[in-house]
Write an enzyme that holds these catalytic residues in place. Structure first.
Site, PDB file in Angstrom:
ATOM      1  N   GLY A 156      10.946 -23.412 -30.752  1.00 59.77           N
ATOM      2  CA  GLY A 156      11.422 -22.103 -31.207  1.00 59.77           C
ATOM      3  C   GLY A 156      10.617 -21.557 -32.375  1.00 59.77           C
ATOM      4  O   GLY A 156      10.282 -20.373 -32.407  1.00 59.77           O
ATOM      5  N   ASN A 158      22.595 -18.886 -35.542  1.00 65.65           N
ATOM      6  CA  ASN A 158      22.758 -20.340 -35.528  1.00 65.65           C
ATOM      7  C   ASN A 158      23.909 -20.831 -36.390  1.00 65.65           C
ATOM      8  O   ASN A 158      24.452 -21.898 -36.151  1.00 65.65           O
ATOM      9  CB  ASN A 158      21.455 -21.012 -35.962  1.00 65.65           C
ATOM     10  CG  ASN A 158      20.826 -20.353 -37.158  1.00 65.65           C
ATOM     11  OD1 ASN A 158      20.665 -19.130 -37.209  1.00 65.65           O
ATOM     12  ND2 ASN A 158      20.482 -21.136 -38.153  1.00 65.65           N
ATOM     13  N   GLN A 180      19.353 -19.945 -29.761  1.00 68.26           N
ATOM     14  CA  GLN A 180      20.738 -20.422 -29.703  1.00 68.26           C
ATOM     15  C   GLN A 180      21.474 -19.941 -28.454  1.00 68.26           C
ATOM     16  O   GLN A 180      22.396 -20.583 -27.990  1.00 68.26           O
ATOM     17  CB  GLN A 180      21.508 -19.977 -30.954  1.00 68.26           C
ATOM     18  CG  GLN A 180      21.071 -20.663 -32.236  1.00 68.26           C
ATOM     19  CD  GLN A 180      21.481 -22.124 -32.302  1.00 68.26           C
ATOM     20  OE1 GLN A 180      22.357 -22.592 -31.598  1.00 68.26           O
ATOM     21  NE2 GLN A 180      20.828 -22.872 -33.189  1.00 68.26           N
ATOM     22  N   SER A 211      13.972 -22.312 -26.718  1.00 68.03           N
ATOM     23  CA  SER A 211      13.742 -23.692 -27.139  1.00 68.03           C
ATOM     24  C   SER A 211      14.457 -24.653 -26.195  1.00 68.03           C
ATOM     25  O   SER A 211      15.526 -24.334 -25.668  1.00 68.03           O
ATOM     26  CB  SER A 211      14.247 -23.876 -28.562  1.00 68.03           C
ATOM     27  OG  SER A 211      14.244 -25.239 -28.904  1.00 68.03           O
ATOM     28  N   ALA A 212      13.893 -25.824 -26.006  1.00 66.37           N
ATOM     29  CA  ALA A 212      14.465 -26.798 -25.055  1.00 66.37           C
ATOM     30  C   ALA A 212      15.546 -27.674 -25.663  1.00 66.37           C
ATOM     31  O   ALA A 212      16.555 -27.962 -25.022  1.00 66.37           O
ATOM     32  CB  ALA A 212      13.340 -27.677 -24.506  1.00 66.37           C
ATOM     33  N   HIS A 213      15.357 -28.088 -26.918  1.00 65.68           N
ATOM     34  CA  HIS A 213      16.253 -29.121 -27.443  1.00 65.68           C
ATOM     35  C   HIS A 213      17.646 -28.616 -27.810  1.00 65.68           C
ATOM     36  O   HIS A 213      18.522 -29.403 -28.149  1.00 65.68           O
ATOM     37  CB  HIS A 213      15.606 -29.870 -28.613  1.00 65.68           C
ATOM     38  CG  HIS A 213      15.603 -29.122 -29.906  1.00 65.68           C
ATOM     39  ND1 HIS A 213      16.460 -29.439 -30.928  1.00 65.68           N
ATOM     40  CD2 HIS A 213      14.853 -28.095 -30.336  1.00 65.68           C
ATOM     41  CE1 HIS A 213      16.217 -28.614 -31.937  1.00 65.68           C
ATOM     42  NE2 HIS A 213      15.254 -27.800 -31.606  1.00 65.68           N
ATOM     43  N   THR A 224      -3.606 -29.128 -24.474  1.00 69.11           N
ATOM     44  CA  THR A 224      -3.177 -29.706 -23.201  1.00 69.11           C
ATOM     45  C   THR A 224      -1.664 -29.584 -23.063  1.00 69.11           C
ATOM     46  O   THR A 224      -0.930 -29.961 -23.980  1.00 69.11           O
ATOM     47  CB  THR A 224      -3.602 -31.184 -23.119  1.00 69.11           C
ATOM     48  OG1 THR A 224      -5.020 -31.231 -23.229  1.00 69.11           O
ATOM     49  CG2 THR A 224      -3.156 -31.820 -21.817  1.00 69.11           C
ATOM     50  N   CYS A 284      25.178 -27.298 -51.949  1.00 73.95           N
ATOM     51  CA  CYS A 284      25.007 -28.679 -52.385  1.00 73.95           C
ATOM     52  C   CYS A 284      24.339 -29.544 -51.331  1.00 73.95           C
ATOM     53  O   CYS A 284      23.898 -30.640 -51.611  1.00 73.95           O
ATOM     54  CB  CYS A 284      26.350 -29.272 -52.754  1.00 73.95           C
ATOM     55  SG  CYS A 284      27.175 -28.297 -53.988  1.00 73.95           S
TER      56      CYS A 284
END
Lengths: 125, 385
Positions: free
Chosen positions: B70, B150, B178, B198-200, B236, B319
């Site tokens: 991403g 997010n 997201q 994004s894949a993850h 690659t 924090c």
């Protein structure tokens, strides 16, 4: 961020949480906007801190620093307690992450304020 | 018991995805640029994956550029477009609640002569379309608005924004990291020119993403080399990651089940824990996002006590960050600093069970009670009531 075992132990099992009614000295430091607020209450007898309690709004290290400060100050004479520094508190905790070091300063200053408050009350008397 | 409720940070790879990656790693190790059979095989898998991702957003396969994730997609979209279209103008409009991959890219573009305007949000988390139109000047070349946030999961109306972009002939980018597979994306209906994926975040592997680049859109590249990915992203191709990504996008996202579980959790927390409040809109919200603030207590403390019980969440509290700055997204909602400090984000996945939610709430109740007993703010505030 890694906390020491001592920090986590004190945070998970706090022993000095509370208020003291008719406390001889109260020290308040910080504010919730910054994310930390610490209230310290002391009971003094024969120039010694006989009882010490705190209430803290804050993160893990703020609560652990409050606990460490109470443990270090308990049964100490006022002169001894006044000498407790932020470094002493951090050392007692086995160290604090760099960005959390200010929590130990908070503990040191809250205690200092509580003692000052006690002294000013006495001089007024 | 270990419970993972931080699925906006990353997700557990699906078994089907791991199997697919394994298959490629074991058998298809050729370089997709090679002319021999090993290369051809890899190229076939690569193009198959490209077609799958393209179909998901109603794009053409040649409009999909695979990237490392991403952040790279956001960088390529913004830097790439701005630098390639400098002659048309130097003004970019985005929002104050974008992911840091967008915000920091904008920051990097400003000393290069670009002027960036940031749209605010209302207390529900959505942008004002009138404000957007007002900000447009004759120098505006790009509008970038994230699809779903997010932290608070607010979903923006991309179709309406796309219409405005079309009317003013301005390129439109969205960070859909997201929302991908959770909210339908149609690049044609939304009039999108660029979209980051994004894949993850969808039970795929880490280190893989994609950028949709509408045919005819000019971009400058960030990575020079062997001219792969339509000469926009050399290197690659990560065939295993890419096929894993494509596989993940085809799996049933179980949106309905997640939504039900999310609503159950929100209702139960608000009902059973006093002085707790939902941050952001309930209606225009990602199916898996819950962001709740607990008055009088601090988020990092909650997070660590939940973690002690095996429950993983995240917080908007200052924090818990490296910079000690509270969440800019929650501040943008109009929350006070101390309210931001007490905010916790729970993000569910299709693997989350009701049993896990009940277990979490059981511990959450004990933890909030414990921390409120330690907090000096509790007494004062409850006395006021």
């Amino acid at each position: 961020m890694e906390y020491t075992k001592k920090v986590m132990e004190l945070f998970k099992h706090p022993k000095h949480v509370g208020e003291i009614k008719n406390a001889d000295g109260i020290g308040i430091i910080g504010n919730p906007t910054c994310g930390d607020e610490m209230h310290v209450y002391i009971k003094v007898k024969e120039n010694k801190i006989k009882k010490i309690r705190y209430k803290t709004f804050g993160c893990v290290s703020a609560i652990a620093s409050s606990e460490a400060m109470c443990t270090l100050a308990k049964n100490k004479t006022l002169e001894q307690a006044e000498k407790i520094t932020d470094k002493d508190i951090a050392n007692y905790l086995g160290g604090l992450p760099k960005i959390k070091y200010h929590c130990s300063i908070l503990g040191h200053e809250a205690l200092k304020k509580a003692i000052e408050n006690y002294k000013s009350k006495r001089t007024k008397k | 018991m270990k419970i993972y409720l931080d699925n906006a940070a990353t997700t557990q790879p699906a078994k089907e995805v791991i199997k697919e990656i394994d298959r490629i790693q074991n058998k298809i190790y050729g370089n997709a640029s090679s002319l021999h059979s090993f290369g051809k095989e890899a190229k076939r898998e690569l193009e198959k994956a490209r077609t799958i991702i393209a179909k998901k957003i109603n794009a053409r396969p040649e409009e999909i550029i695979f990237t490392s994730g991403g952040s790279e997609s956001d960088n390529l979209a913004l830097q790439g477009y701005a630098l390639a279209n400098k002659n048309k103008g130097n003004h970019i409009i985005t929002t104050i609640i974008e992911h840091q991959a967008i915000l920091n890219t904008c920051k990097a573009l400003s000393p290069q002569g670009f002027k960036i305007d940031y749209l605010s949000i209302n207390n529900e988390g959505t942008i004002n379309l009138k404000e957007l139109e007002k900000k447009i000047t004759k120098h505006t070349i790009l509008i970038s608005v994230m699809h779903a946030n997010n932290e608070i999961g607010t979903v923006q109306n991309l179709k309406a924004i796309g219409k405005i972009c079309k009317k003013h002939k301005i390129a439109f980018h969205t960070d859909a990291v997201q929302s991908f597979t959770k909210v339908p994306i149609d690049v044609k209906k939304m009039n999108l020119d660029l979209a980051s994926l994004s894949a993850h975040k969808i039970h795929g592997p880490k280190g893989v993403g994609a950028l949709y680049v509408k045919k005819g859109i000019k971009l400058n590249k960030l990575i020079y080399g062997g001219l792969q990915e339509n000469n926009l992203r050399s290197g690659t191709e990560n065939i295993a990651g890419i096929t894993g990504f494509a596989k993940a996008s085809t799996l049933n996202p179980k949106m309905k089940e997640i939504t039900n579980l999310r609503n159950y959790m929100i209702q139960k927390i608000l009902k059973e824990i006093s002085n707790s409040h939902l941050n952001g809109s309930l209606k225009q919200r990602l199916c898996n996002n819950i962001n709740i603030r607990f008055d009088f207590v601090e988020g990092e403390s909650i997070l660590f006590l939940l973690n002690e019980n095996g429950i993983a969440v995240s917080t908007g509290s200052a924090c818990s960050t490296h910079t000690l700055k509270p969440s800019y997204v929650l501040l943008a909602l109009g929350l006070k600093h101390e309210q931001v400090h007490g905010s916790i984000r729970f993000t569910l996945s299709k693997y989350t069970t009701k049993k896990e939610i009940d277990y979490t709430i059981k511990h959450l109740k004990i933890i909030i009670k414990k921390l409120r007993r330690i907090s000096p703010l509790t007494k004062w505030n409850t006395q006021k009531k």
